[in-house]
Write an enzyme that holds these catalytic residues in place. Structure first.
Site, PDB file in Angstrom:
ATOM      1  N   ASP A 178      33.453 105.667 -16.490  1.00  0.00           N
ATOM      2  CA  ASP A 178      34.882 105.966 -16.464  1.00  0.00           C
ATOM      3  C   ASP A 178      35.607 105.055 -15.486  1.00  0.00           C
ATOM      4  O   ASP A 178      35.069 104.031 -15.060  1.00  0.00           O
ATOM      5  CB  ASP A 178      35.122 107.446 -16.143  1.00  0.00           C
ATOM      6  CG  ASP A 178      36.252 108.034 -16.965  1.00  0.00           C
ATOM      7  OD1 ASP A 178      37.409 107.624 -16.760  1.00  0.00           O
ATOM      8  OD2 ASP A 178      35.992 108.898 -17.816  1.00  0.00           O
ATOM      9  N   HIS A 218      40.639 109.920 -13.843  1.00  0.00           N
ATOM     10  CA  HIS A 218      40.213 110.254 -15.200  1.00  0.00           C
ATOM     11  C   HIS A 218      38.733 110.625 -15.245  1.00  0.00           C
ATOM     12  O   HIS A 218      38.330 111.555 -15.946  1.00  0.00           O
ATOM     13  CB  HIS A 218      40.493 109.065 -16.125  1.00  0.00           C
ATOM     14  CG  HIS A 218      40.272 109.328 -17.572  1.00  0.00           C
ATOM     15  ND1 HIS A 218      39.108 108.979 -18.228  1.00  0.00           N
ATOM     16  CD2 HIS A 218      41.060 109.915 -18.514  1.00  0.00           C
ATOM     17  CE1 HIS A 218      39.196 109.324 -19.504  1.00  0.00           C
ATOM     18  NE2 HIS A 218      40.372 109.903 -19.706  1.00  0.00           N
ATOM     19  N   SER A 396      39.177 112.117 -24.677  1.00  0.00           N
ATOM     20  CA  SER A 396      38.475 111.912 -23.414  1.00  0.00           C
ATOM     21  C   SER A 396      37.825 113.188 -22.911  1.00  0.00           C
ATOM     22  O   SER A 396      36.793 113.139 -22.229  1.00  0.00           O
ATOM     23  CB  SER A 396      39.451 111.402 -22.344  1.00  0.00           C
ATOM     24  OG  SER A 396      39.803 110.068 -22.576  1.00  0.00           O
TER      25      SER A 396
END
Length: 552
Positions: A178, A218, A396
């Site tokens: 990520d 994220h 995601s």
């Protein structure tokens, strides 16, 4: 985001004097000091065991780049830096200016080179996750209270039943690729990772080194959907798995170097013995003058990350990748590496199982059904970098939610190969009989898939029966030379127990009788074990529990 191999080769050369990153391909591995007969020189015991369990041979593609070739580059004028090498592609990522690159390409051991990044980029400013109002989950008050806002996404794919049956990811190793993981080392719901020594490793392929608790949150959001483990607040789909965290994405720009980072991370995961890769990343377009993809490139053969994902699958890892969020954009289709064959590409649905409007569509350019499966990615519960829970949307989030369940399913069925795990989940998903290019084979369910594989010993489906499924634990895991401690579920406490330890081939290497005791923690003396992956089985009181552990 990264272009295709052909596009990289055709890209214009960098301006002289500017240091950029380049992917340099070598001609061969002739003269390498490594051998497929001695894989322990470049693969961990766990990596070798993963291949062995699945009948996958160590091949010349697995051999590291010839060190002599790397030293030739390092010895050239211009001080080129070798950032990392690729076993699978027989290549290296080099940092240098164009004059030095010319010297490199003139070496007889070098086949060709491609420029990966076109400009110097400032450190990115973290972007805020997409948030939507909280959604009230339905279900029993007790279960909802235990899982908090993560209840619905666990329930939808059968993760509640999986956990109650004793499969919470124990002994499974998941790598997360990520853009950053700020707050992971401070969030209370993720502290069990550190207390139980289940944070195995960290790598930063963007900045170099091992610092990952920085950059974009994220990765923190995605990790939390699996690793979150705070009863009464938030529980993820694989709360007792072990994890490796890899920063591969630079959100400040989109250039080919990020896919090279993905490749390097995949090889790191392979050599570390990772079982599952969870990647909520996708590549379609990137910044000029780098050349963007077209839909025709989504054929499973062109993109660096796609080829890397395919290789990761071939060496026995289960690759789980987000399908992409371009469903309502002009691009419309999946992104790389979701187009790769033999991986699990994950689309997004809401809590009712309906397609999320943003979730990318299939098929691949060569006509294969994509996505593979789907999970909750609309109004999914995730944790922020400050530890608070919110609801966000994106494939995601669907990706790691499903990756955690798939890891638990593999834990419950350890004799399956990675490809058999994907096939079993696909064959029993909600659209298995009528797959499409919206949700693929549909929404999988742990309980359904498990019971199809075990028709003579199905798991319980009632709450009363499932509550007896508290798992067995063992720590530290991985273990070096120190003592091990067994954590017994309530159902096994106070009873005389039989303990057996199996190696990766299924042979019994330790067998002991444990006296009855009231404590939930039992110190173990297993003697000297060789490096590798082991399964500890404890039985008694008409109950049997197993847990995997790694001896380093």
């Amino acid at each position: 985001m990264v272009g295709a191999w052909a596009a990289l080769a055709a890209a214009p050369a960098a301006a002289q004097g500017t240091v950029r990153r380049h992917l340099v391909y070598f001609r061969d591995k002739t003269g390498t000091p490594y051998s497929v007969a001695q894989p322990q020189a470049f693969l961990s015991a766990r990596a070798v065991a993963r291949r062995s369990r699945q009948g996958i041979a160590v091949l010349p593609r697995d051999l590291p780049v010839n060190p002599a070739y790397v030293n030739q580059i390092r010895g050239l004028a211009g001080s080129p830096r070798v950032l990392y090498t690729s076993r699978w592609f027989n290549a290296a990522v080099i940092s240098c200016d164009s004059t030095t690159l010319t010297r490199i390409t003139q070496l007889p051991t070098v086949r060709r080179a491609s420029t990966l990044n076109r400009q110097l980029v400032a450190k990115p400013v973290p972007s805020a996750p997409v948030q939507v109002p909280d959604v009230v989950a339905r279900g029993t008050q007790a279960t909802r209270a235990q899982y908090g806002s993560a209840y619905r996404q666990n329930l939808q794919i059968g993760a509640l039943a999986m956990h109650d049956a004793g499969f919470r990811g124990e002994g499974m190793h998941i790598a997360v690729f990520d853009a950053g993981f700020p707050g992971v080392n401070q969030i209370s719901a993720l502290q069990p990772l550190f207390l139980q020594q289940r944070l195995v490793s960290t790598r930063n392929f963007v900045d170099g080194g091992t610092s990952v608790y920085l950059r974009n949150p994220h990765g923190t959001n995605c990790l939390s959907t699996m690793a979150g483990n705070q009863t009464g607040f938030y529980i993820g789909t694989a709360p007792r798995a072990s994890y490796s965290l890899c920063i591969t994405e630079d959100t400040g720009s989109e250039h080919p170097v990020e896919e090279a980072n993905w490749l390097a991370a995949a090889e790191f995961a392979d050599s570390s013995g990772v079982d599952v890769i969870s990647s909520s990343l996708g590549y379609t377009t990137f910044d000029p003058p780098s050349v963007s993809y077209t839909y025709a490139d989504m054929n499973g053969r062109n993109a660096i990350s796609t080829r890397a994902a395919t290789m990761a699958a071939r060496v026995g890892m289960m690759v789980v990748n987000a399908a992409g969020n371009e469903g309502d954009d002009p691009w419309h289709y999946i992104s790389a590496p979701a187009d790769a064959d033999s991986i699990m590409s994950v689309g997004a649905v809401d809590s009712l199982g309906s397609h999320a409007f943003f979730s990318s569509y299939g098929p691949t350019a060569d006509g294969r059904i994509k996505p593979t499966l789907a999970a909750m990615g609309f109004a999914a519960a995730v944790l922020s970098a400050n530890g608070s829970a919110f609801r966000g949307s994106g494939t995601s989030y669907a990706c790691p939610i499903l990756a955690g369940m798939a890891a638990g399913f593999w834990q419950a069925n350890p004799t399956l190969t990675a490809q058999q795990v994907i096939a079993a989940l696909r064959a029993t998903a909600s659209q298995a009989n009528n797959p499409d290019n919206v949700l693929g084979y549909g929404i999988p369910n742990f309980l359904t898939a498990y019971n199809v594989l075990h028709p003579n010993a199905p798991l319980a489906t009632t709450a009363r029966q499932l509550n007896s499924g508290e798992p067995l634990g063992i720590f530290p895991n991985p273990n070096k030379d120190g003592p091990l401690t067994l954590v017994l579920p309530v159902v096994l406490r106070g009873h005389a127990l039989r303990l057996r330890v199996f190696d990766a081939r299924g042979a019994v290497v330790v067998q002991q009788e444990l006296p009855a005791g009231s404590s939930g923690e039992v110190p173990l003396r297993l003697g000297r074990l060789a490096k590798g992956v082991y399964t500890c089985e404890v039985s008694g009181n008409s109950t049997r529990r197993t847990v995997k552990f790694v001896q380093q």
